[in-house]
Design an enzyme around this catalytic site. Structure first.
Site, PDB file in Angstrom:
ATOM      1  CG  HIS A 135      -2.001   1.034   1.150  1.00 35.39           C
ATOM      2  ND1 HIS A 135      -1.792   2.359   1.476  1.00 35.39           N
ATOM      3  CD2 HIS A 135      -3.305   0.938   0.766  1.00 35.39           C
ATOM      4  CE1 HIS A 135      -2.914   3.034   1.311  1.00 35.39           C
ATOM      5  NE2 HIS A 135      -3.843   2.203   0.882  1.00 35.39           N
ATOM      6  CD  GLU A 207      -2.637   2.254  -3.069  1.00 40.71           C
ATOM      7  OE1 GLU A 207      -3.597   2.433  -2.324  1.00 40.71           O
ATOM      8  OE2 GLU A 207      -1.466   2.133  -2.656  1.00 40.71           O
TER       9      GLU A 207
END
Length: 298
Positions: A135, A207
């Site tokens: 992430h 993302e």
């Protein structure tokens, strides 16, 4: 290799939010919404990735919910409860969880002197089937590079997890128009340690860092451009025999997703689900996002 889960994937990443009381409220709302929309939601895979301390508690709550619905579950599977052993019932309850759980991160070793880290073995013990790897916040705040991420990904696959691999560019890279090459290199380096003969399932979440939490969402064409590049990279690696030809890969989008933009994002070719941050903290909004799949073009 057949995918073990339904598409699309609607995944909540709570990050460092929620406690036990607010988790109870969230789950109660979600369970009610799920049964009210059973026919629509049966075609989706729901995943929640909470703080580590909440994992065992949430898994117990989801399993208890399954016990309450056991007769309906058995009837749907056209089986007879009296003929099932306790072990078979447990297996059915795990398979039929209405919401799966996942870790927000893991270490690249299964055990050792790594204070404050989380082992995949521990995640497995508390019912996790998914784990987020790479992430952008881990990359930024914990200085995780592609080599560390590759080690985590390789271990997660070897432990039969469904990894959620996050990739994406920052605004400087985007402004230089180097974003496609950037995410392709991230992807290639993350997959570099995999055995070319090893079958696996993988979710790749695009993302864009410049979008996360900002409210600025890429256009449909910009998202499609990256999702197409991801699929092209996967096909290239397969043709070069760098990853298994039967690897099963799905692409997700994450970055300022909400119920107002989710339908148009889910309608994009090659997008098989969403990794939802802030909007997933409210159960009602999370449910609205899931319902928006019905109005997408797919």
């Amino acid at each position: 290799m057949p995918n073990l889960y339904k598409k699309p994937f609607i995944i909540a990443n709570w990050k460092m939010n929620h406690g036990f009381e607010s988790t109870d409220i969230w789950l109660d709302k979600f369970f009610r919404a799920f049964y009210s929309n059973r026919e629509k939601f049966d075609n989706l895979t729901f995943v929640i990735c909470p703080a580590t301390i909440l994992l065992d508690y949430i898994d117990s709550e989801v399993m208890d919910e399954g016990l309450e619905q056991l007769e309906d579950i058995i009837a749907k599977r056209k089986q007879t409860l009296s003929r099932l052993t306790d072990e078979e019932i447990d297996k059915i309850l795990i398979e039929e969880k209405i919401i799966k759980i996942g870790g927000q991160d893991c270490h690249y070793e299964l055990s050792g002197s790594f204070t404050g880290n989380t082992s995949l073995l521990n995640l497995k013990e508390v019912g996790c089937e998914f784990v987020i790897i790479g992430h952008s916040e881990r990359r930024e705040f914990n200085a995780e590079g592609n080599q560390i991420i590759a080690k985590k990904l390789n271990l997660a696959i070897s432990q039969k997890f469904m990894p959620i691999l996050c990739i994406g560019e920052n605004l400087a890279v985007r402004n230089k128009k180097e974003h496609i090459n950037f995410v392709q290199e991230q992807l290639k380096e993350a997959l570099a340690m995999l055995d070319s003969n090893q079958s696996f399932e993988l979710l790749i979440a695009y993302e864009p860092i410049w979008s996360i939490g900002s409210g600025n969402v890429p256009t449909i064409l910009e998202i499609k451009e990256i999702s197409d590049a991801i699929i092209a990279t996967i096909n290239e690696l397969k043709s070069q025999n760098k990853i298994a030809n039967n690897a099963n890969v799905s692409v997700l989008y994450g970055g300022s997703v909400n119920s107002k933009n989710s339908a148009s994002i889910l309608a994009i070719d090659n997008i098989d689900g969403l990794l939802i941050g802030k909007a997933s903290l409210e159960a009602d909004e999370f449910v609205e996002i899931a319902l928006s799949y019905q109005s997408s073009a797919k």
